[in-house]
Scaffold this motif. Structure first.
Motif, PDB file in Angstrom:
ATOM      1  N   HIS A  46       0.871  -1.196   0.000  1.00 20.51           N
ATOM      2  CA  HIS A  46       0.000   0.000   0.000  1.00 20.51           C
ATOM      3  C   HIS A  46       0.899   1.233   0.000  1.00 20.51           C
ATOM      4  O   HIS A  46       1.653   1.463   0.933  1.00 20.51           O
ATOM      5  N   HIS A  48       2.155   5.297  -0.512  1.00 20.14           N
ATOM      6  CA  HIS A  48       2.049   6.758  -0.506  1.00 20.14           C
ATOM      7  C   HIS A  48       3.367   7.295  -1.045  1.00 20.14           C
ATOM      8  O   HIS A  48       4.406   6.658  -0.884  1.00 20.14           O
ATOM      9  N   SER A  81      -2.556   4.542  -2.640  1.00 17.07           N
ATOM     10  CA  SER A  81      -3.480   5.319  -1.811  1.00 17.07           C
ATOM     11  C   SER A  81      -4.065   6.464  -2.625  1.00 17.07           C
ATOM     12  O   SER A  81      -3.361   7.129  -3.382  1.00 17.07           O
ATOM     13  N   ARG A 221      -3.257  -5.782   7.910  1.00 18.24           N
ATOM     14  CA  ARG A 221      -2.303  -4.791   7.404  1.00 18.24           C
ATOM     15  C   ARG A 221      -1.406  -4.363   8.547  1.00 18.24           C
ATOM     16  O   ARG A 221      -1.883  -4.061   9.644  1.00 18.24           O
ATOM     17  N   GLU A 225       3.142   3.083   8.375  1.00 24.04           N
ATOM     18  CA  GLU A 225       2.071   4.063   8.173  1.00 24.04           C
ATOM     19  C   GLU A 225       1.151   4.098   9.390  1.00 24.04           C
ATOM     20  O   GLU A 225       0.664   5.163   9.782  1.00 24.04           O
TER      21      GLU A 225
HETATM   22 ZN    ZN Z   1      -2.492   4.833   3.384  1.00 20.98          ZN
END
Ligand code: ZN
Length: 273
Positions: A46, A48, A81, A221, A225
């Motif tokens: 995931h 960013h 994201s 998850r 983050e």
């Molecule tokens: Zn995120």
């Protein structure tokens, strides 16, 4: 029980090198970190982006570099994201979908974040969902509150998302729903039959929520983050957080999915080649 899908969220929008030296920020750092995590058992990355100053960024070239690196060097599912901390307009959040990652996150409602309101008005949510639908990207619905499950169900009802839903329950963020077994169970019970779900416990909730999800048949998850620490006062590396979930799943008799098995569970097409 279904095999366990582990997502790693290595970076997010917030932590910097001052908070932890272990957070990967540049595309090269993110790709290298994810490679380790995927080798350890993660099947979804995931992502960013951060610019050269370390600030959260919407820049296409940064996402492009990460997607290219991960696709070249790992079999993992890439999930971009579309969160609004880096820039809140539709085009700022949607442009990177043009990279056609297999998945993208989609928050289906607004919530108070510690630093302010995280605004996701319905027209923006629907526009992002429509863009994902057009591009063949499976959304991961980011659920911070019970009403957001209904937001996801409404997208399906309006023809803007294709079932089965895949939801990520983000629990324990200040301002949003607290992380408890009861809250998690309630959210799971709101899902339409056939949905899949994962859980992101924030901070020290990461480990207990992961354990709950392993036992309940959900997915997990982990990553910096959501949580910087391995234990009280001990900063974590992403790969250590992944390895711990793999060990826990092993002890609890839940096999870990490979990326290809994760695609099958999530209804994604097998990766060509
Ligand atoms: Zn995120």
């Amino acid at each position: 029980m279904e095999k366990l899908i582990i997502t790693v969220a290595p970076t997010g929008s917030v932590p910097g090198k001052r908070d932890t030296p272990h957070v990967p920020l540049t595309p090269d750092e993110v790709v290298a970190d994810c490679q380790e995590c995927v080798a350890a058992g993660a099947s979804i990355c995931h992502l960013h982006a951060r610019d050269e100053s370390g600030a959260a960024s919407t820049r296409y070239d940064l996402f492009e570099a990460m997607v290219a690196g991960l696709t070249a060097h790992t079999p993992a599912i890439v999930q971009i994201s579309t969160g609004g901390r880096a820039g809140s307009g539709l085009e700022e959040r949607a442009e990177r979908l043009g990279l056609r990652p297999e998945m993208a996150s989609l928050t289906t409602g607004s919530v108070n974040f510690p630093e302010g309101v995280y605004l996701n008005p319905r027209d923006l949510v629907e526009a992002l969902a429509e863009r994902m639908l057009q591009l063949g990207i499976k959304p991961e619905m980011e659920i911070f509150d019970a009403s957001m499950v209904q937001g996801a169900i409404d997208l399906v009802a309006r023809g803007l998302a294709v079932p089965p839903l895949h939801c990520n329950f983000v629990l324990g963020l200040r301002g949003a729903l607290p992380a408890s077994a009861k809250n998690l169970l309630h959210l799971v019970e709101l899902l339409p039959a056939g949905s899949t779900w994962t859980v992101s416990g924030i901070g020290r909730a990461q480990l207990p929520m992961a354990a709950q999800a392993i036992l309940m048949g959900g997915h997990v998850r982990v990553g910096l983050e959501d949580n910087l620490y391995y234990a009280k006062g001990v900063l974590a590396r992403n790969v250590e957080l992944v390895r711990r979930v793999v060990r826990l799943a092993g002890e609890l008799g839940r096999p870990v999915a490979t990326p290809e098995e994760a695609r099958e569970i999530l209804g994604l097409p097998a990766r060509a080649g």
